[in-house]
Design an enzyme around this catalytic site. Structure first.
Site, mmCIF file in Angstrom:
data_model
loop_
_atom_site.group_PDB
_atom_site.id
_atom_site.type_symbol
_atom_site.label_atom_id
_atom_site.label_comp_id
_atom_site.label_asym_id
_atom_site.label_seq_id
_atom_site.Cartn_x
_atom_site.Cartn_y
_atom_site.Cartn_z
ATOM 1 N N GLY A 1 0.792 -1.346 -0.160
ATOM 2 C CA GLY A 1 -0.093 -0.044 -0.084
ATOM 3 C C GLY A 1 0.811 1.198 -0.127
ATOM 4 N N GLY B 1 2.596 3.546 1.483
ATOM 5 C CA GLY B 1 3.125 3.973 2.740
ATOM 6 C C GLY B 1 3.792 5.276 2.790
ATOM 7 N NE ARG B 2 8.518 6.513 -0.881
ATOM 8 C CZ ARG B 2 9.475 6.657 -1.528
ATOM 9 N NH1 ARG B 2 10.193 7.659 -0.820
ATOM 10 N NH2 ARG B 2 10.062 5.929 -2.335
ATOM 11 C CG ASP C 1 10.574 8.700 6.854
ATOM 12 O OD1 ASP C 1 10.240 8.318 5.631
ATOM 13 O OD2 ASP C 1 11.755 9.526 6.849
ATOM 14 N N GLY C 2 7.285 7.714 5.955
ATOM 15 C CA GLY C 2 6.292 8.437 5.093
ATOM 16 C C GLY C 2 6.794 9.468 4.185
ATOM 17 N NE ARG D 1 3.477 7.978 -9.213
ATOM 18 C CZ ARG D 1 4.246 6.894 -8.838
ATOM 19 N NH1 ARG D 1 5.480 7.081 -8.686
ATOM 20 N NH2 ARG D 1 3.578 6.173 -7.864
ATOM 21 C CG ASP E 1 5.224 -3.093 -5.109
ATOM 22 O OD1 ASP E 1 5.816 -4.229 -5.018
ATOM 23 O OD2 ASP E 1 5.728 -1.980 -4.808
ATOM 24 C CG ASN E 2 7.433 -0.753 -7.870
ATOM 25 O OD1 ASN E 2 6.440 -0.165 -7.456
ATOM 26 N ND2 ASN E 2 8.784 -0.935 -7.403
#
Ligand code: AMP
Ligand code: MG
Length: 506
Positions: free
Chosen positions: A110, A112-113, A145-146, A196, A272-273
């Site tokens: 998911g 995360g940042r 840390d996101g 993006r 995931d990419n």
């Protein structure tokens, strides 16, 4: 003078001010993903940026999206670009997905940042995601840390825009904003958010996630969204989910062929990419290969070479097998016929990849479209062996070959120490009467070479944006040879080359 952008010493601010004046208040952001797939969308907010400063804005892309560049440059626009001023009606979410990372399955990755701010309709009527990377921790952060640092976000900006200019399907970069918040890696670095734009953020990992919930209706809804958004022709097929799968196989085969033809090494081809649209996504430890070598790896975390240049087609196929597994319940009622359909569809990856690669090579070599694959294939394969044996720079060689097509073989020939092999090859190729002008339209002069990217990012991190601006100007017009830009066309100096490593954009 360029503005200093490093404000590492300042404490991170915590308050989010509500800013609703133009332009954010007028941006028509939709919450389509959140509405259609609520099980995979966690409403979330960006962390407040204490002192946001716009570093780079993609004005042509802004215009394409119907956004006013001047407004985006204003204080409210910059807050919009870091997710701190959300237009009324928008509902930013962190997207859930799973994924195989370096072959190991993680059921819950998911955003995360990152955050999906929402969807926009562009000037051509296409739905585009507006997404933020580095916008702060989310429930998917898993100990991270996101945040993101200026360097890696600018890196994604430069390389994705270079890829776009090279004609390769990719997510785009709208802006990078320095947040004024330090992020702590090996040292304190200035933090940034990348805005993006993508035709969507649906990934193989999105399907893995939906499948792992055991909710087949969710999986079906996800597949229907993917069909509508990316592969609408599949809706007409007798088995629309099989047709979706076939379309993704074809899109990925074509994409990876295009990477190979420019020497692009993605570096982290986790599931995931891998997009459903067939766009390149997630520019982390990616880089362009210089000396031709299938074993080329730049990523510091890819010690085993899983994602080496020459492995990329195989990995794309592997990722597509994971997509097939996720789609099985939709392909047929029983498992066995579903597997048979999936296997038959995946079997087409290799011929599709080969056809795309061979057609691309034929164009790079300036040979006519009608020329038999059986003639082009071996000629190209033999050339790659010569290039590899001679450690020849991929980009320089193909561009120099255009001069050879005009009768001046020296620029290409002089890239080799051992001349016997290349001379024979040049003769055979020359006899096919290559078209020099056509070659110049497909063989770039300028790619974002690693040493130039590093130089620009280092300067930008220290507050000087000029080298970055120059590099962007060069790599976004890759086919047009311009005077005074020789250093952008040359390979890295010897002392830079072999030990070069890239780091995941964390
Ligand atoms: P990537 O390598 O960018 O594709 O990221 C892989 C996964 O790690 C995704 O789930 C990201 O959201 C997550 N991730 C990467 N960097 C960070 C970070 N600094 N903080 C939290 N999550 C991260
Ligand atoms: Mg990723």
């Amino acid at each position: 003078m360029t503005p200093a952008l490093v404000r590492c010493g300042r404490p991170a601010g915590r308050t989010v001010e509500r800013v609703t004046s133009a332009p954010p208040s007028t941006v028509p952001l939709d919450d389509r993903f959140a509405r259609e797939l609520p099980e995979m969308a966690l409403p979330w907010h960006a962390e407040a940026a204490p002192d946001p400063q716009l570093l780079v804005l993609n004005e042509p892309l802004a215009a394409e999206l119907g956004l006013d560049p001047a407004a985006l440059r204003g204080a409210d626009g910059v807050r919009f670009l870091v997710g701190n001023a959300v237009p009324p009606g928008a509902r930013p979410v962190a997207q859930a997905y799973a994924g195989h990372q370096f072959g190991g399955y993680n059921p819950r990755l998911g955003d995360g940042r990152a955050l999906l701010l929402g969807e926009l309709v562009d000037a051509d009527g296409r739905v585009r995601d507006l997404h933020l990377k580095g916008s702060g921790p989310t429930p998917f952060s898993r100990g991270g840390d996101g945040f993101a640092a200026v360097g890696p976000m600018l890196r994604e900006y430069v390389i994705s825009e270079a890829m776009h200019a090279l004609g390769i399907p990719t997510t785009r970069a709208l802006a990078v904003v320095a947040t004024g918040r330090p992020v702590y890696r090996e040292t304190a670095l200035p933090g940034a958010v990348l805005a993006r734009v993508a035709s969507s953020h649906l990934r193989v990992g999105s399907f893995q996630y939906a499948r792992s919930t055991g909710d087949v209706e969710l999986l079906r809804r996800l597949a229907d969204v993917a069909i509508e958004r990316h592969h609408p022709a599949a809706a007409e097929a007798e088995n629309r989910y099989l047709a979706l799968y076939e379309a993704v196989v074809a899109a990925q085969a074509s994409l990876v062929a295009q990477w190979m033809l420019v020497g692009f090494v993605h570096g982290v081809m986790n599931t995931d990419n891998a997009t459903i649209s067939g766009e390149t996504i997630d520019y982390g430890p990616c880089a362009f290969m210089e000396a031709v070598d299938p074993a080329t790896v730049y990523s510091s975390i890819d010690a085993g070479g899983r994602y080496a240049y020459g492995n990329q087609p195989l990995i794309a196929e592997w990722n597509l097998a994971r997509l097939a597994e996720s789609l099985l319940p939709l392909l047929a009622e029983e498992q066995e016929p579903a597997v048979e359909l999936a296997v038959a569809a995946l079997t087409r990856f290799r011929p599709q990849y080969s056809a795309a690669w061979t057609a691309g090579m034929r164009a790079k070599l300036g040979l006519p479209e009608g020329l038999d694959d059986a003639a082009t294939g071996p000629l190209a394969e033999e050339l790659l062996e010569l290039l590899q044996a001679g450690h020849v720079d991929h980009t320089s060689f193909f561009r120099a070959l255009g001069s050879a097509a005009r009768g001046d073989v020296d620029p290409a020939r002089n890239l080799f120490l051992d001349l016997a092999g290349v001379d024979t090859w040049l003769q055979r190729w020359g006899a096919l009467e290559p078209d020099a002008a056509a070659m110049d339209r497909v063989n770039p002069v300028y790619i974002p070479r690693n040493h130039l990217v590093e130089e620009a990012l280092e300067a930008a991190t220290g507050g000087d944006l000029e080298p970055l601006g120059r590099l962007l100007d060069v790599v976004t017009r890759p086919f047009e040879e311009r005077p005074g830009l020789d250093r952008y066309a040359a390979p890295a100096p010897e002392d830079f080359g072999a030990a070069y490593r890239t780091f995941c954009g964390t």
